[in-house]
Design a protein around this motif. Structure first.
Motif, PDB file in Angstrom:
ATOM      1  N   LEU A 142       0.874  -1.168   0.000  1.00 31.80           N
ATOM      2  CA  LEU A 142       0.000   0.000   0.000  1.00 31.80           C
ATOM      3  C   LEU A 142       0.909   1.214   0.000  1.00 31.80           C
ATOM      4  O   LEU A 142       1.826   1.305   0.823  1.00 31.80           O
ATOM      5  CB  LEU A 142      -0.883   0.015   1.254  1.00 31.80           C
ATOM      6  N   CYS A 143       0.666   2.142  -0.917  1.00 29.72           N
ATOM      7  CA  CYS A 143       1.482   3.356  -0.999  1.00 29.72           C
ATOM      8  C   CYS A 143       0.568   4.570  -0.889  1.00 29.72           C
ATOM      9  O   CYS A 143      -0.206   4.843  -1.801  1.00 29.72           O
ATOM     10  CB  CYS A 143       2.252   3.394  -2.312  1.00 29.72           C
ATOM     11  N   PRO A 144       0.617   5.284   0.222  1.00 31.09           N
ATOM     12  CA  PRO A 144      -0.132   6.522   0.368  1.00 31.09           C
ATOM     13  C   PRO A 144       0.742   7.748   0.106  1.00 31.09           C
ATOM     14  O   PRO A 144       1.907   7.788   0.499  1.00 31.09           O
ATOM     15  CB  PRO A 144      -0.580   6.487   1.826  1.00 31.09           C
ATOM     16  N   GLY A 145       0.152   8.735  -0.551  1.00 32.40           N
ATOM     17  CA  GLY A 145       0.787  10.034  -0.723  1.00 32.40           C
ATOM     18  C   GLY A 145       0.125  11.032   0.208  1.00 32.40           C
ATOM     19  O   GLY A 145      -1.065  10.932   0.497  1.00 32.40           O
ATOM     20  N   SER A 146       0.898  12.009   0.654  1.00 32.84           N
ATOM     21  CA  SER A 146       0.405  12.867   1.724  1.00 32.84           C
ATOM     22  C   SER A 146       0.685  14.349   1.476  1.00 32.84           C
ATOM     23  O   SER A 146       1.548  14.720   0.687  1.00 32.84           O
ATOM     24  CB  SER A 146       1.072  12.437   3.035  1.00 32.84           C
ATOM     25  N   ASN A 147      -0.059  15.147   2.246  1.00 30.18           N
ATOM     26  CA  ASN A 147       0.208  16.582   2.299  1.00 30.18           C
ATOM     27  C   ASN A 147       1.584  16.864   2.910  1.00 30.18           C
ATOM     28  O   ASN A 147       2.099  17.968   2.777  1.00 30.18           O
ATOM     29  CB  ASN A 147      -0.852  17.295   3.146  1.00 30.18           C
ATOM     30  N   ASP A 148       2.170  15.878   3.592  1.00 29.76           N
ATOM     31  CA  ASP A 148       3.498  16.082   4.178  1.00 29.76           C
ATOM     32  C   ASP A 148       4.623  15.867   3.154  1.00 29.76           C
ATOM     33  O   ASP A 148       5.790  15.861   3.513  1.00 29.76           O
ATOM     34  CB  ASP A 148       3.708  15.216   5.429  1.00 29.76           C
ATOM     35  N   ARG A 149       4.256  15.665   1.878  1.00 32.96           N
ATOM     36  CA  ARG A 149       5.181  15.570   0.735  1.00 32.96           C
ATOM     37  C   ARG A 149       5.923  14.233   0.666  1.00 32.96           C
ATOM     38  O   ARG A 149       6.916  14.108  -0.032  1.00 32.96           O
ATOM     39  CB  ARG A 149       6.177  16.729   0.740  1.00 32.96           C
ATOM     40  N   THR A 150       5.447  13.230   1.409  1.00 38.62           N
ATOM     41  CA  THR A 150       6.101  11.932   1.395  1.00 38.62           C
ATOM     42  C   THR A 150       5.156  10.849   0.892  1.00 38.62           C
ATOM     43  O   THR A 150       3.939  11.026   0.842  1.00 38.62           O
ATOM     44  CB  THR A 150       6.601  11.527   2.796  1.00 38.62           C
ATOM     45  N   ILE A 151       5.761   9.709   0.566  1.00 35.44           N
ATOM     46  CA  ILE A 151       5.036   8.481   0.254  1.00 35.44           C
ATOM     47  C   ILE A 151       5.581   7.435   1.224  1.00 35.44           C
ATOM     48  O   ILE A 151       6.797   7.297   1.387  1.00 35.44           O
ATOM     49  CB  ILE A 151       5.304   8.025  -1.193  1.00 35.44           C
ATOM     50  N   ARG A 152       4.705   6.721   1.868  1.00 30.80           N
ATOM     51  CA  ARG A 152       5.133   5.619   2.728  1.00 30.80           C
ATOM     52  C   ARG A 152       4.720   4.321   2.053  1.00 30.80           C
ATOM     53  O   ARG A 152       3.691   4.263   1.386  1.00 30.80           O
ATOM     54  CB  ARG A 152       4.506   5.726   4.115  1.00 30.80           C
ATOM     55  N   VAL A 153       5.505   3.296   2.225  1.00 33.16           N
ATOM     56  CA  VAL A 153       5.228   1.995   1.631  1.00 33.16           C
ATOM     57  C   VAL A 153       4.919   1.029   2.769  1.00 33.16           C
ATOM     58  O   VAL A 153       5.743   0.839   3.666  1.00 33.16           O
ATOM     59  CB  VAL A 153       6.420   1.497   0.794  1.00 33.16           C
TER      60      VAL A 153
END
Length: 137
Positions: A82-93
Motif C-alpha cells: 500500500l502506498c499513500p501520498g500525503s500533504n506532508d510531501r512523502t510516500i510511505r510503503v
C-alpha cells in the motif's frame, strides 16, 4: 454525515455505515481483502483499515496506519504494498501482509496528489509540478 464511510451493496441496494472516527476522507482503495481510507482529522493523519468480514458484519476495523504528519490524499495498492501520498510531501510503503511501514519515500517538495503502479514502477505526481518514478522490487 461526519465520521461515516457508506457502503452500498450494488446487487440488492442495501447500505451499510462503516463508522469510526474517520474525519475528512480524501481517498479510498481496496486491496488484499481490506478497505483503506486516507483521512485527515484532529491532527491524527492515519490510514484507516477495515477487513472484510461476515455478511452480517461486512467491515471490521483492522488497524490504523500511522506515520504521516499531515493528511493522506492519495492511495494505491500494488505488488502486495500500500502506498499513500500525503500533504506532508512523502510516500510511505506499507506491507499488506504485516501492515507495517517498510519504506518512506522523500523527494517531492509539495503535496503528493496521485500515485500509479505500472508494471514494476511506482509513479507519483505532486503539486510541485513533477512526476517521479521508482522501481518496485
Amino acid at each position: 454525515m461526519p465520521n461515516i464511510v457508506k457502503a452500498w451493496n450494488i446487487q440488492n441496494g442495501a447500505s451499510h455505515d462503516i463508522s469510526g472516527l474517520v474525519g475528512q476522507v480524501h481517498t479510498m482503495e481496496v486491496g488484499n481483502n481490506m478497505l483503506f481510507v486516507g483521512a485527515e482529522r484532529d491532527f491524527s493523519n492515519t490510514i484507516l483499515v477495515w477487513k472484510g468480514g461476515s455478511e452480517a458484519d461486512p467491515f471490521q476495523m483492522a488497524a490504523p496506519l500511522r506515520g504521516h504528519t499531515r493528511g493522506v490524499v492519495s492511495l494505491i495498492v500494488g505488488r502486495d504494498r500500500l502506498c499513500p501520498g500525503s500533504n506532508d510531501r512523502t510516500i510511505r510503503v506499507w506491507d499488506l501482509h504485516t501492515l507495517e511501514c517498510v519504506q518512506e519515500l522523500v523527494g517531492h517538495t509539495d503535496v503528493v496528489m496521485s500515485l500509479l503502479c505500472w508494471d514494476q514502477y511506482l509513479i507519483s505526481c505532486s503539486l510541485d509540478q513533477t512526476v517521479k518514478g521508482l522501481g518496485c522490487h
